[in-house]
Design a protein around this motif. Structure first.
Motif, PDB file in Angstrom:
ATOM      1  N   SER A   1     -59.913   5.365  45.263  1.00 10.93           N
ATOM      2  CA  SER A   1     -59.731   6.662  45.923  1.00 10.93           C
ATOM      3  C   SER A   1     -59.332   7.670  44.859  1.00 10.93           C
ATOM      4  O   SER A   1     -58.257   7.565  44.267  1.00 10.93           O
ATOM      5  CB  SER A   1     -58.644   6.574  47.004  1.00 10.93           C
ATOM      6  N   SER A   2     -60.213   8.621  44.604  1.00 10.37           N
ATOM      7  CA  SER A   2     -59.942   9.623  43.565  1.00 10.37           C
ATOM      8  C   SER A   2     -58.719  10.458  43.896  1.00 10.37           C
ATOM      9  O   SER A   2     -57.984  10.886  43.008  1.00 10.37           O
ATOM     10  CB  SER A   2     -61.144  10.558  43.396  1.00 10.37           C
ATOM     11  N   ILE A   3     -58.470  10.682  45.190  1.00  9.81           N
ATOM     12  CA  ILE A   3     -57.378  11.567  45.591  1.00  9.81           C
ATOM     13  C   ILE A   3     -56.016  10.930  45.323  1.00  9.81           C
ATOM     14  O   ILE A   3     -55.128  11.546  44.736  1.00  9.81           O
ATOM     15  CB  ILE A   3     -57.517  11.964  47.076  1.00  9.81           C
ATOM     16  N   ASN A   4     -55.832   9.661  45.741  1.00 12.03           N
ATOM     17  CA  ASN A   4     -54.511   9.056  45.548  1.00 12.03           C
ATOM     18  C   ASN A   4     -54.444   8.092  44.367  1.00 12.03           C
ATOM     19  O   ASN A   4     -53.376   7.590  44.024  1.00 12.03           O
ATOM     20  CB  ASN A   4     -54.034   8.363  46.837  1.00 12.03           C
ATOM     21  N   GLY A   5     -55.583   7.836  43.727  1.00 17.21           N
ATOM     22  CA  GLY A   5     -55.586   7.036  42.502  1.00 17.21           C
ATOM     23  C   GLY A   5     -55.682   5.542  42.706  1.00 17.21           C
ATOM     24  O   GLY A   5     -55.795   4.787  41.727  1.00 17.21           O
ATOM     25  N   SER A   6     -55.655   5.051  43.949  1.00 16.33           N
ATOM     26  CA  SER A   6     -55.710   3.605  44.167  1.00 16.33           C
ATOM     27  C   SER A   6     -57.035   3.032  43.666  1.00 16.33           C
ATOM     28  O   SER A   6     -58.092   3.629  43.860  1.00 16.33           O
ATOM     29  CB  SER A   6     -55.529   3.290  45.656  1.00 16.33           C
ATOM     30  N   GLY A   7     -56.961   1.887  43.011  1.00 12.87           N
ATOM     31  CA  GLY A   7     -58.157   1.222  42.495  1.00 12.87           C
ATOM     32  C   GLY A   7     -58.633   1.728  41.150  1.00 12.87           C
ATOM     33  O   GLY A   7     -59.500   1.104  40.510  1.00 12.87           O
TER      34      GLY A   7
END
Length: 433
Positions: free
Chosen positions: A145-151
């Motif tokens: 997820s680009s928005i929250n940075g997960s992964g």
């Protein structure tokens, strides 16, 4: 020095958000409307100690889906041509689209590391939905997820393992790269310096991978001139000279000591030129700005002063950069430009003796000590220059965490004022004594 990584994919899948996260700056404009990325963005990033240059190939679309697909094909082909690794971003909300399939067809023909990134995966259901992207035939994928940075970490771990090790070339000669927008006069500048009309443009596919070096040893100066002026005469390149020029500039900046940045005086110091400047600064390269075609500009009494002030305003806070006004056509000040570039190279490799550094800087610090922060008083006891290829200084104190950025800039300005680091980025570190 690092490799080049390109982010490709259709518009509005989150490439710009991902790009901003990696470079830790909000440079690319992000909007829910597709097509807002009209300029090509590029910056510096690192992961696990490995640096790389990042290119956001966001395209925009005018008109029908046919034009849409042509734009995507063109962007991906250019990115494939120059990048060392490619992140192909898709959107789990939309699923596999026809344009995703078109891009994947191009990527399957490429013998380079391809990383399929499925964006907007922020819950378990979307994790399951991402399975359909196996249909693109690119093997395993990475959900993020680009928005929250997960992964993001998993993708970057895999990416940096595949990036080539790029080492500094052993050479006693400085390397000066001539960079700038197309038609700024780079080819003419090089030809004027070497005193002959040399065809820098080439039709041979693949020659852009390597920079063309010219050994220059006239007028008492000897260095390698790294040519970035050549742009291949291919149909796909003609459609997007700007983006192609950017990728060539990125690679040239990575491999040089000093960037000679040519600015077209008739076009001004616009966003594209500023991007090239900041990329050189982030790579810790020396910079000389040459305003070319000055003979074509209508001038008044204060024209040079006003133009200089505009450029310095645009490049703040790193505004201690030589700016020369030249005309390649009439050879006005072109050799002064080289002399200045040599001075900047010497500034970049300058080593200040520790004793002299402390004798000058400690009295300045004592007179203007760091302001108290949260009731804590910082006392700087010692400073030294670090053994790096470019100027970096460590200041040892009792509470380094309480020294704010404005005071670091004050220290940088004092270093520039007392030791002449014109044209060279300086890094100041605060360390625990």
């Amino acid at each position: 020095m690092g490799a080049i990584v390109a982010i490709v994919g259709r518009p509005n899948v989150g490439k710009s958000t991902f790009f901003n996260r990696l470079i830790q700056r909000r440079e690319a404009i992000v909007d829910a409307v597709s097509g807002v990325t009209r300029d090509r963005h590029y910056g510096k990033s690192d992961w696990n100690g490995k640096e790389f240059s990042l290119i956001d190939t966001g395209g925009y679309v005018v008109g029908s889906d046919d034009i849409f697909e042509q734009e995507i094909d063109k962007q991906v082909e250019l990115a494939i041509d120059e990048a060392d690794a490619i992140i192909f971003m898709v959107d789990v909300e939309s699923g596999v689209t026809g344009m995703d399939e078109d891009v994947s067809k191009l990527l399957r023909k490429v013998d380079k590391p391809i990383f399929l990134a499925v964006n907007k995966v922020d819950n378990a259901q979307r994790e399951t939905d991402a399975v359909e992207f196996y249909a693109l035939g690119l093997g395993d994928y990475y959900t993020l997820s680009s928005i929250n940075g997960s992964g993001t970490g998993e993708l970057l771990d895999a990416l940096v393992k595949e990036l080539p090790e790029v080492e500094e070339e052993e050479s006693d000669l400085p390397r000066f790269a001539v960079v700038g927008r197309p038609n700024a006069g780079k080819s003419s500048f090089i030809n004027a310096l070497i005193g002959e009309d040399r065809y820098i443009v080439t039709d041979i596919a693949g020659t852009t991978r390597d920079s063309i070096d010219t050994k220059y040893n006239r007028f008492g100066f000897e260095f390698n001139l790294v040519d970035t002026a050549g742009i291949r005469r291919k149909a796909k390149v003609k459609e997007d000279l700007e983006f192609y020029s950017v990728m060539r500039s990125v690679r040239a900046i990575e491999h040089c000591d000093v960037c000679i940045l040519l600015v077209d005086a008739t076009r001004g110091f616009d966003g594209q030129v500023q991007n090239i400047f900041w990329l050189a600064q982030r790579n810790h390269k020396g910079v000389v700005i040459l305003v070319n075609k000055w003979d074509l500009v209508e001038k008044e009494t204060n024209s040079v002063k006003e133009y200089t002030q505009k450029i310095k305003k645009a490049i703040e806070p790193f505004d201690d950069v030589p700016i020369l006004f030249i005309s390649v056509l009439t050879k006005q000040r072109i050799f002064k430009a080289i002399e200045t570039a040599v001075d900047v190279y010497k500034n970049r490799s300058k080593k200040v003796v520790t004793r002299k550094l402390n004798d000058i800087m400690l009295p300045i610090i004592e007179k203007t000590s760091p302001p108290a922060y949260k009731g804590k008083f910082v006392k700087i006891k010692f400073c030294t220059q670090l053994p790096t290829p470019y100027p970096q200084f460590a200041f040892f104190c009792n509470l380094p965490q309480y020294v704010r950025e404005p005071y670091k800039r004050f220290l940088e300005n004092q270093l520039r004022e007392n030791f002449d680091f014109s044209g060279v980025p300086i890094t100041v570190f605060m360390r625990k004594k």
